[in-house]
Design a protein around this motif. Sequence first.
Motif, PDB file in Angstrom:
ATOM      1  N   LEU A   1      49.577  33.016  44.118  1.00 10.10           N
ATOM      2  CA  LEU A   1      48.746  32.795  43.008  1.00 10.10           C
ATOM      3  C   LEU A   1      47.318  32.721  43.215  1.00 10.10           C
ATOM      4  CD1 LEU A   1      50.653  29.848  41.006  1.00 10.10           C
ATOM      5  CD2 LEU A   1      50.362  32.475  40.331  1.00 10.10           C
ATOM      6  N   SER A   2      46.982  32.299  44.243  1.00 12.99           N
ATOM      7  CA  SER A   2      45.567  32.257  44.963  1.00 12.99           C
ATOM      8  C   SER A   2      44.830  33.806  45.304  1.00 12.99           C
ATOM      9  CB  SER A   2      45.620  31.369  46.123  1.00 12.99           C
ATOM     10  OG  SER A   2      45.567  30.106  45.594  1.00 12.99           O
ATOM     11  N   THR A   3      46.074  34.526  45.702  1.00  9.83           N
ATOM     12  CA  THR A   3      45.725  35.939  45.974  1.00  9.83           C
ATOM     13  C   THR A   3      45.320  36.697  44.700  1.00  9.83           C
ATOM     14  OG1 THR A   3      47.119  35.790  47.975  1.00  9.83           O
ATOM     15  CG2 THR A   3      46.546  38.180  47.234  1.00  9.83           C
ATOM     16  N   ILE A   4      46.173  36.545  43.789  1.00  9.66           N
ATOM     17  CA  ILE A   4      45.960  37.271  42.435  1.00  9.66           C
ATOM     18  C   ILE A   4      44.683  36.625  41.902  1.00  9.66           C
ATOM     19  CG2 ILE A   4      46.965  37.175  39.979  1.00  9.66           C
ATOM     20  CD1 ILE A   4      49.584  36.968  41.424  1.00  9.66           C
ATOM     21  N   MET A   5      44.199  35.466  42.022  1.00 14.54           N
ATOM     22  CA  MET A   5      42.996  35.153  41.497  1.00 14.54           C
ATOM     23  C   MET A   5      41.854  35.441  42.299  1.00 14.54           C
ATOM     24  SD  MET A   5      44.112  31.097  40.265  1.00 14.54           S
ATOM     25  CE  MET A   5      43.224  30.579  41.567  1.00 14.54           C
ATOM     26  N   GLY A   6      41.947  36.020  43.334  1.00 16.71           N
ATOM     27  CA  GLY A   6      41.106  36.295  44.345  1.00 16.71           C
ATOM     28  C   GLY A   6      40.263  35.301  45.511  1.00 16.71           C
ATOM     29  N   ARG A   7      41.194  34.275  45.713  1.00 18.48           N
ATOM     30  CA  ARG A   7      40.731  33.060  46.500  1.00 18.48           C
ATOM     31  C   ARG A   7      41.371  33.425  47.951  1.00 18.48           C
ATOM     32  NH1 ARG A   7      42.880  28.286  44.787  1.00 18.48           N
ATOM     33  NH2 ARG A   7      41.556  27.357  46.518  1.00 18.48           N
TER      34      ARG A   7
ATOM     35  N   ARG B   1      44.597  48.246  35.382  1.00 27.60           N
ATOM     36  CA  ARG B   1      43.217  48.129  36.024  1.00 27.60           C
ATOM     37  C   ARG B   1      43.522  47.680  37.407  1.00 27.60           C
ATOM     38  NH1 ARG B   1      38.295  44.972  33.816  1.00 27.60           N
ATOM     39  NH2 ARG B   1      36.797  45.759  35.600  1.00 27.60           N
ATOM     40  N   SER B   2      43.098  48.021  38.569  1.00 23.99           N
ATOM     41  CA  SER B   2      43.097  47.377  39.815  1.00 23.99           C
ATOM     42  C   SER B   2      42.047  46.423  39.824  1.00 23.99           C
ATOM     43  CB  SER B   2      42.692  48.693  41.020  1.00 23.99           C
ATOM     44  OG  SER B   2      42.549  47.742  42.032  1.00 23.99           O
ATOM     45  N   ILE B   3      42.528  45.219  40.271  1.00 26.70           N
ATOM     46  CA  ILE B   3      41.847  44.055  40.520  1.00 26.70           C
ATOM     47  C   ILE B   3      41.403  43.777  41.964  1.00 26.70           C
ATOM     48  CG2 ILE B   3      42.368  42.929  38.467  1.00 26.70           C
ATOM     49  CD1 ILE B   3      44.121  41.024  40.236  1.00 26.70           C
ATOM     50  N   VAL B   4      41.781  44.950  43.199  1.00 23.97           N
ATOM     51  CA  VAL B   4      41.679  44.577  44.353  1.00 23.97           C
ATOM     52  C   VAL B   4      40.168  44.652  44.538  1.00 23.97           C
ATOM     53  CG1 VAL B   4      41.662  45.463  46.611  1.00 23.97           C
ATOM     54  CG2 VAL B   4      43.766  45.569  45.290  1.00 23.97           C
ATOM     55  N   GLY B   5      39.509  43.614  45.082  1.00 24.51           N
ATOM     56  CA  GLY B   5      37.977  43.555  45.384  1.00 24.51           C
ATOM     57  C   GLY B   5      37.268  43.108  44.302  1.00 24.51           C
ATOM     58  N   MET B   6      37.826  42.609  42.988  1.00 22.98           N
ATOM     59  CA  MET B   6      37.185  42.239  42.054  1.00 22.98           C
ATOM     60  C   MET B   6      36.538  40.787  42.246  1.00 22.98           C
ATOM     61  SD  MET B   6      38.430  41.967  38.042  1.00 22.98           S
ATOM     62  CE  MET B   6      38.343  43.833  37.760  1.00 22.98           C
ATOM     63  N   ALA B   7      35.504  40.176  41.858  1.00 24.45           N
ATOM     64  CA  ALA B   7      35.014  39.064  42.168  1.00 24.45           C
ATOM     65  C   ALA B   7      36.105  37.930  41.213  1.00 24.45           C
ATOM     66  CB  ALA B   7      33.680  38.633  41.600  1.00 24.45           C
ATOM     67  N   VAL B   8      36.005  36.668  41.858  1.00 24.39           N
ATOM     68  CA  VAL B   8      36.781  36.035  41.298  1.00 24.39           C
ATOM     69  C   VAL B   8      36.438  35.517  39.662  1.00 24.39           C
ATOM     70  CG1 VAL B   8      37.500  33.360  41.315  1.00 24.39           C
ATOM     71  CG2 VAL B   8      37.589  34.600  43.511  1.00 24.39           C
ATOM     72  N   TYR B   9      35.129  35.410  39.551  1.00 22.74           N
ATOM     73  CA  TYR B   9      34.431  35.233  38.029  1.00 22.74           C
ATOM     74  C   TYR B   9      35.001  36.503  37.192  1.00 22.74           C
ATOM     75  CZ  TYR B   9      30.478  37.829  39.876  1.00 22.74           C
ATOM     76  OH  TYR B   9      29.961  38.746  40.662  1.00 22.74           O
ATOM     77  N   ASP B  10      34.957  37.648  37.740  1.00 20.23           N
ATOM     78  CA  ASP B  10      35.395  38.785  36.838  1.00 20.23           C
ATOM     79  C   ASP B  10      36.928  38.711  36.580  1.00 20.23           C
ATOM     80  OD1 ASP B  10      32.891  39.985  36.567  1.00 20.23           O
ATOM     81  OD2 ASP B  10      33.268  40.906  38.309  1.00 20.23           O
ATOM     82  N   ARG B  11      37.610  38.323  37.390  1.00 23.74           N
ATOM     83  CA  ARG B  11      38.992  37.902  36.990  1.00 23.74           C
ATOM     84  C   ARG B  11      39.308  36.910  36.224  1.00 23.74           C
ATOM     85  NH1 ARG B  11      42.348  39.098  42.896  1.00 23.74           N
ATOM     86  NH2 ARG B  11      40.808  40.455  43.818  1.00 23.74           N
ATOM     87  N   ALA B  12      38.380  35.966  36.163  1.00 18.60           N
ATOM     88  CA  ALA B  12      38.703  34.784  35.263  1.00 18.60           C
ATOM     89  C   ALA B  12      38.127  35.037  33.847  1.00 18.60           C
ATOM     90  CB  ALA B  12      37.730  33.595  35.741  1.00 18.60           C
ATOM     91  N   LYS B  13      37.338  36.063  33.883  1.00 17.08           N
ATOM     92  CA  LYS B  13      37.082  36.854  32.459  1.00 17.08           C
ATOM     93  C   LYS B  13      38.239  37.471  31.870  1.00 17.08           C
ATOM     94  CE  LYS B  13      31.908  37.181  33.477  1.00 17.08           C
ATOM     95  NZ  LYS B  13      31.102  38.245  33.952  1.00 17.08           N
ATOM     96  N   MET B  14      39.261  38.152  32.826  1.00 17.09           N
ATOM     97  CA  MET B  14      40.170  39.003  32.453  1.00 17.09           C
ATOM     98  C   MET B  14      41.393  38.037  31.776  1.00 17.09           C
ATOM     99  SD  MET B  14      40.544  42.186  35.085  1.00 17.09           S
ATOM    100  CE  MET B  14      41.674  42.741  34.336  1.00 17.09           C
ATOM    101  N   GLY B  15      41.139  36.645  31.954  1.00 19.23           N
ATOM    102  CA  GLY B  15      42.086  35.706  31.758  1.00 19.23           C
ATOM    103  C   GLY B  15      42.976  35.468  32.652  1.00 19.23           C
ATOM    104  N   ILE B  16      42.593  35.478  34.009  1.00 15.29           N
ATOM    105  CA  ILE B  16      43.401  35.297  35.161  1.00 15.29           C
ATOM    106  C   ILE B  16      42.989  34.012  35.708  1.00 15.29           C
ATOM    107  CG2 ILE B  16      44.089  35.926  37.550  1.00 15.29           C
ATOM    108  CD1 ILE B  16      43.329  38.748  36.920  1.00 15.29           C
ATOM    109  N   GLY B  17      43.977  33.180  35.852  1.00 16.16           N
ATOM    110  CA  GLY B  17      43.690  31.636  36.349  1.00 16.16           C
ATOM    111  C   GLY B  17      45.001  30.983  36.489  1.00 16.16           C
TER     112      GLY B  17
END
Length: 92
Positions: A52-58, A71-87
Amino acid sequence: MDEAVPAPAFFCRGLCAGWGDTQVLSNIDLMLPAGEVLTILGRNGVGKTTLLSTIMGRAALRSGEMLVGGRSIVGMAVYDRAKMGIGFVPQE
């Protein structure tokens, strides 16, 4: 007319990740179709939180691909992932 098959809500292939020098996940493949639910179960220390932490970018992604809605989320900032609803909300 053929309707396009929607992209999975989440997809990962060959996911390898961990913390510092410690690799916790090796070659994880998952697909979560849109509108479905996926449960990750396992005993303590098998990598559920690291996944889960990897998916969130931590956690540190070492290799593999991760897609959300195609859409690839590799390299995407944590806050951008949160904007997509990932958490996630831990139990404690």
